[in-house]
Each structure stands twice: as C-alpha cells, then as structure tokens.
Design an enzyme around this catalytic site. Structure first.
Site, PDB file in Angstrom:
ATOM      1  N   GLY A  56      32.565  34.165  43.915  1.00 44.56           N
ATOM      2  CA  GLY A  56      34.074  34.490  43.571  1.00 44.56           C
ATOM      3  C   GLY A  56      34.553  35.984  44.335  1.00 44.56           C
ATOM      4  CG  ASP A 112      34.996  36.202  40.108  1.00 49.97           C
ATOM      5  OD1 ASP A 112      34.151  36.839  39.504  1.00 49.97           O
ATOM      6  OD2 ASP A 112      35.100  35.165  40.636  1.00 49.97           O
ATOM      7  CG  ASP A 115      35.017  34.508  32.207  1.00 51.12           C
ATOM      8  OD1 ASP A 115      33.817  34.563  31.963  1.00 51.12           O
ATOM      9  OD2 ASP A 115      35.456  33.435  32.735  1.00 51.12           O
ATOM     10  CE  LYS A 143      39.865  33.965  31.915  1.00 46.74           C
ATOM     11  NZ  LYS A 143      39.570  32.717  31.889  1.00 46.74           N
ATOM     12  CG  PHE A 164      39.803  27.636  35.174  1.00 44.79           C
ATOM     13  CD1 PHE A 164      38.314  28.109  35.048  1.00 44.79           C
ATOM     14  CD2 PHE A 164      40.039  27.150  36.313  1.00 44.79           C
ATOM     15  CE1 PHE A 164      37.348  28.062  35.821  1.00 44.79           C
ATOM     16  CE2 PHE A 164      39.184  26.720  37.059  1.00 44.79           C
ATOM     17  CZ  PHE A 164      37.773  27.490  37.065  1.00 44.79           C
ATOM     18  CG  ASP A 171      34.927  27.897  42.780  1.00 46.34           C
ATOM     19  OD1 ASP A 171      34.525  26.767  42.851  1.00 46.34           O
ATOM     20  OD2 ASP A 171      34.704  28.745  42.048  1.00 46.34           O
ATOM     21  NE  ARG A 177      34.387  29.606  46.479  1.00 43.68           N
ATOM     22  CZ  ARG A 177      33.791  30.155  45.319  1.00 43.68           C
ATOM     23  NH1 ARG A 177      34.293  31.182  44.770  1.00 43.68           N
ATOM     24  NH2 ARG A 177      32.769  29.330  44.644  1.00 43.68           N
TER      25      ARG A 177
END
Length: 187
Positions: A56, A112, A115, A143, A164, A171, A177
């Site tokens: 990511g 990336d 969360d 997040k 999401f 991705d 991506r």
C-alpha cells in the site's frame, strides 16, 4: 460534470467507486510538506532508513523520498492483515523482512493507512528490538480509531474518515492502486 468527476471517470473507466476523498493536488501538497518536516527533524549527519510497508505505501513512499531533501536509504517490509477483504483480519503475517542493517540508524516506517493499528503494533516492536537510534512512523492516512495503538505516527498526511479507501497505492483486491487520488468506494 466537475473536474473531480471527470478525473474520477478517466481513471476508473466510469466504474461507480463513490467519491474522491483527497484529490491528487491535495495529496501532492501534503506529501511535499511532510518531506520538508522529516528533513528538518533530524541532524545533518543522521543515518536515515525509510521502511516502506508494502504494498500500500509504494506510491506514497516514492513521492515522499523525492521530497526529503537529504541523504537516506530505503528498504521494505511486506506484511498482510487484509487478504481480499475490506477489514483487517487482526492477524499480521510478515512476508518480507528488511535486509538493511538497523542498529544505530533512524528508522522511519512509511505506512499508507493506520486503522486497526494491528500491523504497526506487531511490526514496530520487532524493529525497535534491532537497536535503532530511533523508530518513527510516517502515515499518509490515520483513521484515529485504533483503541490500542502502541506506536503513534509522528507524521500524518490526513486524518481519514472511517471508511474503506482506495487509490494512491491503496487497493481493494489488488485493484485501484493506480488512481492518483484517494476515493471511497460505493458499498
């Protein structure tokens, strides 16, 4: 049709992905700022190693290293906690461990998105055990929902919505991506 809607259609072939959360220009400006912040945070002779958490972070990492105006080295970590789902499985599997020596170096883990915090909690302790001068985290998105996050990022690009997200390296089942922006898919 707005410019953002045209950009969205151009890159997705009109696929109904939802909305753009962060535009390509917003991301570029913030990444430039983060690069300057990182360059200023260390003494001139600091030995800096960026560890990109793949897959990511690869787009973010590529842009970020060009914005850090000082010598540094790059290696990668490959870990998986998602598979093809949209929520973390809660279990992190380390698929590639960096080969670069870490003792005495300033390590920056480039992530990336933060969360659940599961990946960072499991990886950062292992990195810290290798006797680096310091361990910091640079995350494009945060997040701020992880109740037990043990390693808080020092640099954060954007506080992200609890949705999401795809694009700019993120991705869904290995798709999306390539998007130069970050979008929220329709559910």
């Amino acid at each position: 049709m707005t410019a953002a809607e045209r950009e969205f259609e151009e890159y997705t072939g009109g696929e109904p992905l939802g909305r753009i959360v962060y535009s390509a220009s917003e991301i570029a400006a913030r990444v430039a700022g983060m690069g300057a912040e990182i360059a200023a945070a260390y003494p001139p002779d600091a030995d800096i190693l960026l560890l990109g958490l793949l897959k990511g972070s690869f787009v973010f990492l590529g842009d970020l290293v060009r914005q850090i105006r000082r010598p540094l080295q790059v290696d990668f970590l490959v870990a998986s906690s998602y598979g093809t789902g949209t929520k973390s499985s809660g279990s992190v599997e380390l698929l590639y461990d960096p080969r670069a020596p870490m003792a005495g170096r300033h390590i920056i883990i480039v992530e990336d998105i933060v969360d659940s915090g599961t990946t960072l909690n499991q990886l950062c302790g292992g990195i810290a055990d290798r006797d680096p001068a310091s361990v910091e985290i640079c995350a494009l998105l945060h997040k701020r929902i992880a109740p037990d996050l043990e390693w808080e990022p020092r640099w954060v690009g954007f506080d992200a919505p609890n949705e999401f997200l795809v694009g700019y390296g993120l991705d869904h089942g290995e798709d999306f991506r390539h998007l130069p922006f970050i979008a929220c898919p329709r559910t």
